[in-house]
Design a protein around this motif. Structure first.
Motif, PDB file in Angstrom:
ATOM      1  N   PHE A  31      -3.636  12.988   5.401  1.00 18.53           N
ATOM      2  CA  PHE A  31      -4.328  12.209   6.591  1.00 18.53           C
ATOM      3  C   PHE A  31      -5.086  10.998   5.997  1.00 18.53           C
ATOM      4  CE2 PHE A  31      -8.334  11.333   8.941  1.00 18.53           C
ATOM      5  CZ  PHE A  31      -7.813  11.020  10.092  1.00 18.53           C
ATOM      6  N   SER A  32      -5.657  11.197   4.766  1.00 21.14           N
ATOM      7  CA  SER A  32      -6.372   9.971   4.145  1.00 21.14           C
ATOM      8  C   SER A  32      -5.332   8.825   3.889  1.00 21.14           C
ATOM      9  CB  SER A  32      -6.743  10.422   2.768  1.00 21.14           C
ATOM     10  OG  SER A  32      -7.581   9.076   2.308  1.00 21.14           O
ATOM     11  N   ASN A  33      -4.152   9.097   3.490  1.00 26.79           N
ATOM     12  CA  ASN A  33      -3.074   8.146   3.282  1.00 26.79           C
ATOM     13  C   ASN A  33      -2.503   7.660   4.651  1.00 26.79           C
ATOM     14  OD1 ASN A  33      -2.535   8.097   0.200  1.00 26.79           O
ATOM     15  ND2 ASN A  33      -1.803  10.206   0.579  1.00 26.79           N
ATOM     16  N   GLY A  57      -3.179   3.619   5.926  1.00 25.90           N
ATOM     17  CA  GLY A  57      -1.994   2.814   6.018  1.00 25.90           C
ATOM     18  C   GLY A  57      -2.245   2.197   7.729  1.00 25.90           C
ATOM     19  N   LEU A  58      -2.682   3.193   8.483  1.00 21.96           N
ATOM     20  CA  LEU A  58      -3.154   2.715  10.039  1.00 21.96           C
ATOM     21  C   LEU A  58      -4.176   1.693   9.955  1.00 21.96           C
ATOM     22  CD1 LEU A  58      -3.196   2.904  13.148  1.00 21.96           C
ATOM     23  CD2 LEU A  58      -4.639   4.764  12.747  1.00 21.96           C
ATOM     24  N   ALA A  59      -5.312   1.724   9.265  1.00 28.38           N
ATOM     25  CA  ALA A  59      -6.196   0.813   9.159  1.00 28.38           C
ATOM     26  C   ALA A  59      -5.921  -0.654   8.680  1.00 28.38           C
ATOM     27  CB  ALA A  59      -7.470   1.417   8.502  1.00 28.38           C
ATOM     28  N   PHE A 103       0.676  -1.183  -0.054  1.00 25.98           N
ATOM     29  CA  PHE A 103       0.025  -0.111  -0.135  1.00 25.98           C
ATOM     30  C   PHE A 103       0.800   1.131  -0.049  1.00 25.98           C
ATOM     31  CE2 PHE A 103      -2.600   3.331   2.096  1.00 25.98           C
ATOM     32  CZ  PHE A 103      -3.536   3.528   1.079  1.00 25.98           C
ATOM     33  N   PHE A 104       1.673   1.393   0.853  1.00 30.86           N
ATOM     34  CA  PHE A 104       2.580   2.680   1.040  1.00 30.86           C
ATOM     35  C   PHE A 104       3.458   2.884  -0.156  1.00 30.86           C
ATOM     36  CE2 PHE A 104       5.832   0.462   2.976  1.00 30.86           C
ATOM     37  CZ  PHE A 104       5.412   0.011   4.023  1.00 30.86           C
ATOM     38  N   LEU A 121       5.027   8.097   2.514  1.00 33.34           N
ATOM     39  CA  LEU A 121       5.665   8.372   3.877  1.00 33.34           C
ATOM     40  C   LEU A 121       4.423   8.577   4.854  1.00 33.34           C
ATOM     41  CD1 LEU A 121       8.704  10.603   3.359  1.00 33.34           C
ATOM     42  CD2 LEU A 121       8.553   7.969   3.890  1.00 33.34           C
ATOM     43  N   ALA A 122       3.281   9.180   4.436  1.00 32.04           N
ATOM     44  CA  ALA A 122       2.148   9.138   5.249  1.00 32.04           C
ATOM     45  C   ALA A 122       1.451   7.975   5.498  1.00 32.04           C
ATOM     46  CB  ALA A 122       1.247  10.233   4.836  1.00 32.04           C
TER      47      ALA A 122
END
Length: 213
Positions: free
Chosen positions: A114-116, A120-122, A30-31, A44-45
């Motif tokens: 923030f969306s990125n 990534g967190l989710a 994903f990232f 990076l976000a």
């Protein structure tokens, strides 16, 4: 310091983390994809979100919260279904909109930082395989009878984050350099969309078949 494992244990842990970090997974896909699709900062976000997820998993292990998820069939199933559904949605969205690797000129509304970060967190938090990994990997390097076990687990989790940063930040930066070339080859970007969807779809299926214990 009491929260730092002995040198042989620490070296074994570092070696294991290096191998794990270099193994492709949903987070890495994903990232790096965001770096190619948008820019290095977006990648990076997304990576930052994944790192926050790792911190949460480390805290869960240190204070025993992940054990509740692994021990509870209902809670584990809920997390498993949520994680698989989220990855499945990302796969479908990549085919429908080419949202992850779409870098052609028609993409006028790139995702916010923030969306990125949140995605990534989710992806990290909704993957029960990661929960099981931290429940089984980190405790191998800390004795259950150790009075400083919680501190050592937190230290190991933090070290995991630092090692991941050293290895993956350069990879994300290099991935961004392919953006200009891919903009000139829209057919390639569409192929990558399907590749991305296939990879995330496979991860979703694997998550559904993840067993407890």
């Amino acid at each position: 310091m009491n929260f730092i494992p002995e040198t042989p244990v620490l070296l074994a842990y570092v070696a294991g983390v290096v191998v794990i970090t270099l193994t492709p997974g949903p987070d890495m896909t994903f990232f790096i994809g965001r770096a190619i699709a948008q820019n290095v900062h977006a990648g990076l976000a997304a990576f930052g979100g994944a790192l926050v997820g790792i911190v949460f998993h480390s805290l869960f292990v240190a204070f025993g919260l992940s054990a509740l998820i692994v021990a509870s069939p209902a809670l584990f199933t809920a997390v498993k279904i949520a994680g698989a559904a989220y990855l499945g949605w990302l796969a479908f969205d990549a085919i429908r909109h080419g949202s992850t690797f779409q870098i052609s000129e028609k993409s006028q509304n790139p995702r916010s930082m923030f969306s990125n970060w949140f995605q990534g967190l989710a992806i990290n938090l909704l993957n029960p395989k990661i929960i099981i990994f931290f429940m089984t990997f980190l405790p191998q390097f800390v004795s259950t009878a150790d009075p400083y076990a919680s501190g050592k687990l937190l230290f190991l989790g933090t070290l995991f984050v630092l090692i991941a940063m050293v290895i993956l930040v350069p990879l994300i930066a290099l991935a961004g350099q392919f953006a200009a070339w891919m903009k000139e080859n829209p057919k390639v970007t569409r192929i990558v969309d399907y590749l991305f969807a296939g990879i995330f779809g496979a991860f979703a299926v694997r998550i559904l078949f993840t067993e407890r214990g």
